[in-house]
Write an enzyme that holds these catalytic residues in place. Structure first.
Site, PDB file in Angstrom:
ATOM      1  N   ARG A   1     -33.249  33.806  67.025  1.00 36.77           N
ATOM      2  CA  ARG A   1     -33.905  34.871  67.770  1.00 36.77           C
ATOM      3  C   ARG A   1     -34.320  34.324  69.128  1.00 36.77           C
ATOM      4  NH1 ARG A   1     -31.882  37.607  64.564  1.00 36.77           N
ATOM      5  NH2 ARG A   1     -32.740  39.272  63.246  1.00 36.77           N
TER       6      ARG A   1
ATOM      7  N   GLU B   1     -33.105  41.694  75.276  1.00 32.73           N
ATOM      8  CA  GLU B   1     -31.702  42.070  75.182  1.00 32.73           C
ATOM      9  C   GLU B   1     -31.554  43.571  75.403  1.00 32.73           C
ATOM     10  OE1 GLU B   1     -30.308  40.664  71.383  1.00 32.73           O
ATOM     11  OE2 GLU B   1     -30.928  38.601  71.784  1.00 32.73           O
TER      12      GLU B   1
ATOM     13  N   HIS C   1     -25.328  38.436  71.325  1.00 30.21           N
ATOM     14  CA  HIS C   1     -25.912  38.597  69.981  1.00 30.21           C
ATOM     15  C   HIS C   1     -24.823  39.024  68.991  1.00 30.21           C
ATOM     16  CE1 HIS C   1     -29.954  39.479  67.801  1.00 30.21           C
ATOM     17  NE2 HIS C   1     -29.048  39.031  66.944  1.00 30.21           N
TER      18      HIS C   1
END
Length: 341
Positions: free
Chosen positions: A237, A266, A285
């Site tokens: 993360r 993000e 991601h």
């Protein structure tokens, strides 16, 4: 027949076909897609829901207090930071995740980032496509064998990564205050302090979950203890790493580079410093993703609802264990339901 209302609070997929495939066996379940973005929208769409399936929409205390019938909230993926666990537990709501759907994908991606950065694959590719056929643009590259990989966290994903890099000749150390040192030694991994990991590692791969205790744990103090050619990889993360401190460490040459699948905010901003740094590799991601992983994650998230509403059992992947005393459910026996073909 009792009817159960199951709401998917939000999703970024083309459809809900995997969830529908699970619930079509149970005519008493009504599946509704909501695409909520705020707690207010959660309250409006889910107030009378029996179960929620959640991706990114925030389910905080305010929303949970307004849930009149909810028995279970399942979340796509491993992290449950979108859900107020204390509030859910207090109300007797089970919270479940899917912790085992992408172990290979994430460890494969971390290895791909490691090799791409250490062998300077991205830079070499860009140079060749710009008409420059010259290996010297990648200098220096050092032999991977004999380097030290430091793993921040030693759960299933970093264990998988350790298994994959050891045949390449890397020595592996790890920091994990919850994992037994003797068990790590059986896997050829030495547990060390966080500070020692930073001092001895040539490559550091972050696998810690995001909690109040881990937020910003990779900070300026630790960057100052790393080797000046160290590579930082993050597939966990973004907020686990203090991003401002990382940017400064990269600019000042405290570390050599970073390979990041996750960042603090993000998607990435157009003017983010990482975008202009030659020593940073970025992916969006995507470490979790394969077609097979996506299917497994979505199917198991739906099955967590089936566990509770249909089978009257704890969900297989129950996160808030304290709720067991409040829910009145049976022990989970899900083996056949969860078999992935």
């Amino acid at each position: 027949m009792t009817t159960f209302k199951v709401v998917v609070t939000d999703w970024e997929y083309d459809d809900l076909r995997f969830e529908e495939a699970v619930f079509e066996k149970y005519p008493e379940v009504e599946l509704i897609g909501a695409q909520c973005r705020t707690e207010e929208e959660i309250i409006e769409a889910c107030r009378d829901a029996d179960a929620l399936i959640n991706q990114y929409a925030p389910i905080g205390q305010k929303a949970i207090e307004q849930l009149e019938k909810c028995k279970v909230i399942t979340r796509y993926g491993v992290g449950v930071n979108t859900i107020d666990l204390d509030a859910a537990t207090e109300k007797g709501i089970c919270v479940a995740n899917v912790p085992d759907y992408c172990m290979d994908e994430v460890s494969d991606h971390a290895l791909a980032l490691l090799l791409s950065a250490r062998r300077k694959v991205v830079k070499a590719n860009e140079q060749v496509k710009n008409g420059n056929w010259d290996f010297k643009v990648t200098q220096p590259i050092h032999r991977l064998r004999g380097q030290v990989l430091g793993l921040v966290g030693f759960g299933k994903i970093p264990q998988s990564l350790a298994e994959k890099v050891q045949p390449l000749g890397l020595k592996v150390v790890a920091f994990d205050p919850y994992y037994p040192a003797a068990e790590a030694e059986k896997k050829g991994v030495q547990l060390v302090s966080m500070e020692e990991l930073c001092r001895v590692s040539d490559i550091i791969s972050v696998h810690a979950p995001l909690t109040e205790g881990t937020k910003g744990m990779i900070n300026a103090s630790l960057f100052s203890q790393m080797k000046n050619d160290a590579l930082l990889i993050n597939t966990s993360r973004g907020p686990v790493v203090d991003e401002e401190a990382l940017i400064e460490a990269l600019k000042n040459g405290e570390i050599g580079g970073a390979a990041l699948d996750v960042i603090e905010e993000e998607p990435i901003a157009e003017n983010h410093p990482f975008l202009s740094m030659d020593n940073v590799i970025l992916t969006p991601h995507v470490a979790w993703y394969s077609e097979e992983a996506a299917r497994e994650m979505r199917t198991k998230a739906a099955l967590g609802v089936v566990d509770v509403l249909i089978c009257k059992e704890y969900p297989k992947y129950l996160v808030n264990k304290q709720v067991e005393e409040l829910s009145g459910l049976k022990s989970n026996q899900p083996e056949s339901r969860y078999a992935m073909s």
